[in-house]
Write a protein that holds these residues in place. Structure first.
Motif, short mmCIF file in Angstrom:
data_model
loop_
_atom_site.label_atom_id
_atom_site.label_comp_id
_atom_site.label_asym_id
_atom_site.label_seq_id
_atom_site.Cartn_x
_atom_site.Cartn_y
_atom_site.Cartn_z
N ASN A 31 0.84 -1.18 0.00
CA ASN A 31 0.00 0.00 0.00
C ASN A 31 0.89 1.24 0.00
OD1 ASN A 31 -1.72 2.22 0.96
ND2 ASN A 31 -3.24 0.63 1.38
N ARG A 32 0.70 2.09 -0.99
CA ARG A 32 1.60 3.23 -1.19
C ARG A 32 1.26 4.42 -0.28
NH1 ARG A 32 -0.58 4.74 -7.27
NH2 ARG A 32 -2.52 5.79 -6.65
N ARG A 33 0.37 4.24 0.70
CA ARG A 33 -0.06 5.33 1.58
C ARG A 33 0.37 5.06 3.04
NH1 ARG A 33 -3.85 8.83 0.40
NH2 ARG A 33 -4.89 8.58 2.43
N PRO A 34 1.68 5.04 3.33
CA PRO A 34 2.09 4.87 4.73
C PRO A 34 1.77 6.12 5.54
CG PRO A 34 4.00 5.33 3.36
CD PRO A 34 2.84 5.13 2.42
N LYS A 35 1.42 5.91 6.82
CA LYS A 35 1.07 7.02 7.71
C LYS A 35 2.09 7.12 8.86
CE LYS A 35 -3.01 5.30 8.43
NZ LYS A 35 -4.38 5.06 8.94
N ASN A 36 2.34 8.36 9.28
CA ASN A 36 3.21 8.55 10.43
C ASN A 36 2.40 8.50 11.72
OD1 ASN A 36 1.90 11.01 10.69
ND2 ASN A 36 3.63 12.24 9.96
N LEU A 62 -0.82 11.10 9.35
CA LEU A 62 -0.73 11.76 8.04
C LEU A 62 0.03 10.89 7.05
CD1 LEU A 62 0.08 15.40 9.23
CD2 LEU A 62 -2.16 14.41 8.66
N VAL A 63 -0.40 10.93 5.82
CA VAL A 63 0.17 10.06 4.78
C VAL A 63 1.36 10.71 4.10
CG1 VAL A 63 -0.28 9.19 2.43
CG2 VAL A 63 -1.88 8.68 4.27
N LYS A 64 2.39 9.90 3.87
CA LYS A 64 3.52 10.28 3.04
C LYS A 64 3.57 9.29 1.89
CE LYS A 64 8.59 10.59 3.02
NZ LYS A 64 9.83 10.44 3.84
N MET A 65 3.26 9.73 0.69
CA MET A 65 3.14 8.82 -0.44
C MET A 65 4.46 8.11 -0.73
SD MET A 65 -0.02 8.98 -1.22
CE MET A 65 0.08 7.91 -2.66
N ALA A 66 4.36 6.81 -1.06
CA ALA A 66 5.53 6.00 -1.41
C ALA A 66 5.20 5.24 -2.70
CB ALA A 66 5.85 5.04 -0.28
N PHE A 67 5.26 5.97 -3.82
CA PHE A 67 4.93 5.35 -5.12
C PHE A 67 5.92 4.26 -5.49
CE2 PHE A 67 2.93 9.57 -5.38
CZ PHE A 67 1.66 9.22 -5.78
N SER A 85 -13.55 7.78 3.82
CA SER A 85 -13.56 9.13 4.41
C SER A 85 -12.27 9.46 5.14
CB SER A 85 -14.76 9.26 5.36
OG SER A 85 -15.97 9.34 4.64
N ALA A 86 -11.69 8.49 5.85
CA ALA A 86 -10.47 8.77 6.62
C ALA A 86 -9.34 9.25 5.72
CB ALA A 86 -10.04 7.51 7.38
N ALA A 87 -9.31 8.81 4.46
CA ALA A 87 -8.24 9.19 3.55
C ALA A 87 -8.20 10.70 3.32
CB ALA A 87 -8.40 8.47 2.21
N TYR A 88 -9.37 11.35 3.35
CA TYR A 88 -9.41 12.80 3.13
C TYR A 88 -8.76 13.55 4.30
CZ TYR A 88 -12.60 11.91 -0.74
OH TYR A 88 -13.14 11.47 -1.93
N GLU A 94 -4.28 10.44 -3.65
CA GLU A 94 -5.60 10.01 -4.15
C GLU A 94 -6.74 10.95 -3.73
OE1 GLU A 94 -2.87 6.49 -3.66
OE2 GLU A 94 -3.60 8.07 -2.32
N PRO A 95 -6.91 11.25 -2.44
CA PRO A 95 -8.05 12.10 -2.06
C PRO A 95 -7.83 13.58 -2.35
CG PRO A 95 -6.78 11.52 -0.12
CD PRO A 95 -6.19 10.75 -1.26
#
Length: 460
Positions: free
Chosen positions: A182-187, A191-196, A421-424, A430-431
């Protein structure tokens, strides 16, 4: 007198026969199935989705439209998988369905048209239902190729319909968690830091974790800071459908797996390719025979562990190998009742900016699309539009409680990313900048999908 007795006897026999036919659940026509594929590779020179308007100049592998058609004597179902990025309702899925319905009488609710989501396919749609942040205007579409493409996709289903024969079907599930993350790791702050993509030193720290609740995560150690990052869930399931003839030999198969087909993109941006799904299907076809279709599972935020020419083969062979393994032990049956349903769904869209509000190119409010479900006995194929984040799809799987549920994303339409919803609140690609759907769209999809599944379960 004898004549009257004979007539009465014949009448009684007919009454008994009709009663058995009407009331006996075993009085069902045999299950029939057919398959076909048609080459849809574009001519060189047509811009590709990932070529940024540059003409294509190489073909790594051919693109195909592959079709499966089933008939139980009362209903006919059609599944068509295309090596394209999207199959939008206006440009592709709708016109394809119209041709199939006109030629065969199969209702549109029973026809599913999906894309494998290769990022190395032709530019063939206008993005009428979504614009991502910073998008340039869509390039001019080659209308001649698009018209031919639609006819070829429909043609694959028409050929399969004509070639139907007696079959048995069955489903099974395997797993391939090590090739996707999953390319959306959270701290720690959520909060997400994208990892493409991940560098080699990070990939070397890979670990597959199964949490107490059952969620599967592929985790890594990011060396750039001391903050602990938690990678989101993946859907590791490799779902397979086996279609065999009366001799028990595979006539066709279908593989469903959730991982973005971006092994080639963006490194070889002008090369035509079906990406790793081409190797998934070729592994099965060469080892087992028959025709193999690939459908994309939950891949909105799921990407390959590694990218490039070699990883493209490795991913395809790994998924294809797992599918091949599971296909060996499928219990099949021809005692199958078929049905299909679809429903129109309205998704809220984000407020228009001042710039877009004055433009003729703005996205409509709400965004209207559809959700579809096909039932083949105890096998359910759920067709969802858009790039569905893993979290949204897993919620459907958990709540549906079905043993054999195939979730096929990028089905029948293109509406951008569908986020929970949490992604926003978490942020990320993505969001924030890659969807026009507003917060709550993911939950609408979940509820509407479950409602449609419940509805088709109650049909007899």
């Amino acid at each position: 007198m004898r004549k009257n007795i004979a007539v009465k006897s014949l009448t009684w026999v007919l009454v008994v026969f009709l009663s058995l036919y009407i009331f006996c659940p075993g009085a069902q026509a045999e299950l029939k199935g057919g398959c076909a594929k048609v080459n849809i590779t574009p001519p060189l020179g047509i811009p590709l989705i990932g070529s940024y308007g540059k003409p294509s100049d190489d073909i790594l592998d051919e693109l195909y439209a592959k079709a499966l058609v089933f008939n139980d004597g009362n209903n006919t179902l059609v599944i068509v998988s295309c090596d394209l990025l999207y199959t939008p309702l206006e440009e592709i899925a709708g016109p394809v369905r119209k041709i199939i319905t006109e030629k065969t009488g199969i209702p549109e609710r029973n026809i599913l048209v999906c894309a494998t989501h290769t990022h190395s396919g032709p530019e063939v749609f206008t993005k009428s239902k979504f614009r991502t942040a910073g998008d340039a205007p869509p390039p001019a579409i080659d209308r001649y190729y698009l018209d031919t493409l639609v006819k070829k996709i429909a043609g694959s289903a028409l050929i399969a319909h004509k070639e139907m024969r007696q079959v048995k079907i069955g489903a099974a599930k395997g797993q391939a968690p090590e090739i996707v993350y999953n390319r959306r790791p959270k701290n720690n702050d959520g909060l997400v830091k994208m990892a493409f993509t991940l560098p080699p030193e990070v990939r070397a720290t890979r670990k597959v974790v199964v949490e107490p609740g059952g969620d599967v995560r592929t985790t890594f150690v990011l060396p750039d800071d001391k903050t602990e990052w938690k990678f989101g869930p993946i859907d590791p399931e490799v779902c397979v459908l086996r279609v065999e003839n009366t001799a028990g030999e595979i006539l066709a198969s279908l593989v469903n797996f959730g991982c973005h087909p971006v092994s080639i993109y963006p490194y070889l941006s002008t090369s035509v390719s079906a990406d790793y799904p081409a190797f998934v299907t070729s592994v099965v076809e060469r080892a087992e025979g028959g025709l193999c279709l690939f459908t994309l599972g939950l891949a909105g935020d799921a990407v390959p562990f590694d990218r490039g020419i070699l990883p493209r083969r490795q991913i395809g062979r790994a998924v294809g190998g797992e599918a091949l393994r599971r296909l060996q032990f499928v219990t099949t049956t021809d005692d199958v009742t078929l049905s299909g349903l679809k429903t129109e769904v309205e998704f809220p869209s984000k407020p228009q900016t001042a710039e877009n509000a004055a433009s003729d190119d703005k996205i409509s409010e709400p965004v209207t699309s559809e959700i579809q479900v096909l039932r083949l006995g105890d096998i359910y194929i759920l067709g969802l539009p858009g790039e569905v984040l893993v979290e949204v799809g897993l919620a459907i799987k958990k709540r549906a409680g079905l043993e054999n549920l195939f979730i096929v994303t990028l089905s029948n339409d293109a509406i951008g990313y569908v986020c929970h919803s949490a992604a926003y609140d978490e942020g990320g690609y993505e969001p924030a900048g890659a969807t026009n759907l507003a917060k709550g769209a993911g939950e609408i999809m979940i509820e509407q999908a479950l409602e449609l599944i419940d509805k088709i379960k109650q049909e007899r």
